[in-house]
Write an enzyme that holds these catalytic residues in place. Structure first.
Site, PDB file in Angstrom:
ATOM      1  N   ASN A  58       0.853  -1.127   0.237  1.00  0.00           N
ATOM      2  CA  ASN A  58       0.343   0.020  -0.051  1.00  0.00           C
ATOM      3  C   ASN A  58       0.695   1.549  -0.074  1.00  0.00           C
ATOM      4  OD1 ASN A  58       0.286  -1.414   2.711  1.00  0.00           O
ATOM      5  ND2 ASN A  58      -0.065   0.354   2.992  1.00  0.00           N
ATOM      6  N   GLN A  72      -4.645  -3.316  -2.455  1.00  0.00           N
ATOM      7  CA  GLN A  72      -4.776  -2.384  -3.658  1.00  0.00           C
ATOM      8  C   GLN A  72      -4.337  -2.582  -4.708  1.00  0.00           C
ATOM      9  OE1 GLN A  72      -3.825   0.426  -2.767  1.00  0.00           O
ATOM     10  NE2 GLN A  72      -3.830   0.302  -0.381  1.00  0.00           N
ATOM     11  N   HIS A 129     -13.521   0.642  -1.027  1.00  0.00           N
ATOM     12  CA  HIS A 129     -13.180   2.018  -1.566  1.00  0.00           C
ATOM     13  C   HIS A 129     -12.211   1.638  -1.981  1.00  0.00           C
ATOM     14  CE1 HIS A 129     -10.165   2.295   2.097  1.00  0.00           C
ATOM     15  NE2 HIS A 129     -10.840   1.566   2.127  1.00  0.00           N
ATOM     16  N   THR A 167     -28.347 -10.287   7.206  1.00  0.00           N
ATOM     17  CA  THR A 167     -28.473  -9.719   6.285  1.00  0.00           C
ATOM     18  C   THR A 167     -27.359  -9.020   5.192  1.00  0.00           C
ATOM     19  OG1 THR A 167     -30.618  -9.870   7.470  1.00  0.00           O
ATOM     20  CG2 THR A 167     -30.163  -9.598   5.139  1.00  0.00           C
ATOM     21  N   CYS A 200       2.343   9.938  13.063  1.00  0.00           N
ATOM     22  CA  CYS A 200       2.255  11.127  13.667  1.00  0.00           C
ATOM     23  C   CYS A 200       2.290  10.776  15.807  1.00  0.00           C
ATOM     24  CB  CYS A 200       2.102  12.991  13.213  1.00  0.00           C
ATOM     25  SG  CYS A 200       2.123  14.037  14.426  1.00  0.00           S
TER      26      CYS A 200
END
Length: 407
Positions: free
Chosen positions: A168, A196, A218, A254, A342
């Site tokens: 990635n 990816q 996504h 479902t 970070c």
């Protein structure tokens, strides 16, 4: 037409008037054609696909069609596709499901150092909770696994090998077929996290020898919250959710038909892109961006990862004298990712780049620029201008705020 929905224009790189979007490895915008295909299953076709009456018919057919389109993208059979809620969940089903179904007291799983956290953390949990022995193979300076190291690590207790198709962060493409063949010769199953890679390069799970293969919506211009795992016919992993027997009994609940339709439509569009030469077009834009940066910042731009063996969408570079987070902070007109995380203001290099042996300064200088369907030559030019301006300011000690493109 795709699934009965008119084909609308593809999406732009980013919102109109917004920053240039070069962070497609993080997530992709939802393609308007995907959104249009799923909309009827949010409204009129609301029925439960397991219902035997009229309201279940359209959702049931749509679910089957989506499963077939997802399977076609990765060279699988429709019945081998299990829909999940995320790529991380698909990885959990593959890893936990295989280990718990193995019947071994202390099975071994082999993976490698630059896997996605959803693989590495799942294996840590399996080691802690079930006594699974985990072997993590090192990678070379390009982030690639040496097949000889896998061959040496395999033993009769190895039940699973899990190696991603594409990284990635760097886009590095692992030698999956060779690694899977080694696993098969030792009687182990092979799982490939292809989140990816699926839709960005041609993939055939059967030809690769991947018994289990993960893909994520996504990353394919579908919404977040939908993914799939290819489970080779004949395998029976332990379910990830118990209950009503949906998804071949591996994930009860479902089904979300609208999201499944979205992933199926996205898979069909990705297959069309692959057939139309999208990988070559994007690789050309990626390399154009690299050349622009290299020419304008001579001797300062360093490629992280393989030159050739990587995704056509991915450029991971470090710029000497310019930390990645500082470059992006100075270029609000560009949306991309850095090679650092970070923590309370302390920037630390990513584990992927560290595993590749990059020194701290180079790892902290890394930028991941990942292109996608809507990326244009103008986007590449704008991104290059912004980054060069920021890098020149950094070298001069002037990097205190946003910069304008250099002329």
């Amino acid at each position: 037409m795709t699934g009965g929905t008119p084909l609308l224009p593809p999406p732009e790189s980013g919102p109109a008037g917004g920053p240039v979007y070069l962070d497609h490895n993080a997530t992709t915008p939802v393609d308007p054609r995907v959104a249009a295909a799923m909309e009827p299953y949010l409204t009129g076709h609301f029925g439960n696909p397991s219902s035997g009456h009229h309201y279940g018919e359209a959702p049931r057919r749509a679910l089957a069609g989506a499963r077939a389109r997802v399977a076609a993208l990765v060279g699988a059979r429709a019945g081998e596709v299990v829909f999940t809620g995320s790529g991380s969940e698909a990885n959990l089903l593959a890893l936990r499901g295989t280990v718990l179904a193995s019947g071994r007291d202390r099975p071994r799983v082999v993976t490698q150092a630059t896997e996605h956290p959803s693989v590495l953390e799942t294996l840590r949990a399996l080691r802690r909770l079930h006594g699974v022995r985990v072997t993590v193979l090192p990678v070379d300076g390009d982030g690639l696994v040496d097949p000889a190291r896998l061959a040496a690590a395999l033993d009769e207790d190895t039940v699973l090998v899990s190696v991603m198709a594409a990284n990635n962060e760097t886009g590095a493409l692992q030698p999956v077929a060779e690694l899977a063949a080694l696993a098969r010769r030792h009687g182990a199953l092979f799982h490939c996290d292809a989140a990816q890679a699926a839709g960005r390069i041609p993939l055939d799970a059967t030809a690769l020898g991947a018994d289990l293969l993960t893909m994520a919506g996504h990353k394919l211009y579908a919404p977040k919250g939908i993914a799939a795992l290819r489970v080779r016919a004949g395998l029976r992993p332990e379910p990830v959710v118990y209950g009503g027997g949906q998804e071949g009994g591996l994930r009860a609940g479902t089904e979300n038909v609208a999201l499944a339709v979205a992933l199926g439509t996205a898979a069909a569009l990705a297959a069309a892109d692959l057939a139309d030469g999208a990988p070559g077009r994007l690789a050309a834009l990626r390399d154009r961006l690299h050349r622009r940066l290299d020419a304008a910042l001579p001797g300062r731009v360093r490629l992280n990862g393989p030159v050739e063996r990587r995704l056509p969408t991915t450029l991971n570079i470090s710029v000497d004298g310019a930390p990645g987070h500082a470059l992006l902070a100075a270029t609000p007109g560009l949306a991309a990712s850095t090679g650092s995380a970070c923590h309370d203001g302390d920037h630390r290099p990513s584990p992927v780049l560290t595993a590749m042996g990059l020194d701290g300064d180079r790892a902290l200088g890394a930028l991941r620029l990942s292109l996608g369907r809507g990326t244009t030559p103008a986007d590449v030019e704008t991104a290059a201008d912004l980054l060069v301006g920021a890098a020149r300011s950094a070298r001069a000690g002037l990097l205190t705020g946003p910069v304008r493109p250099f002329s």
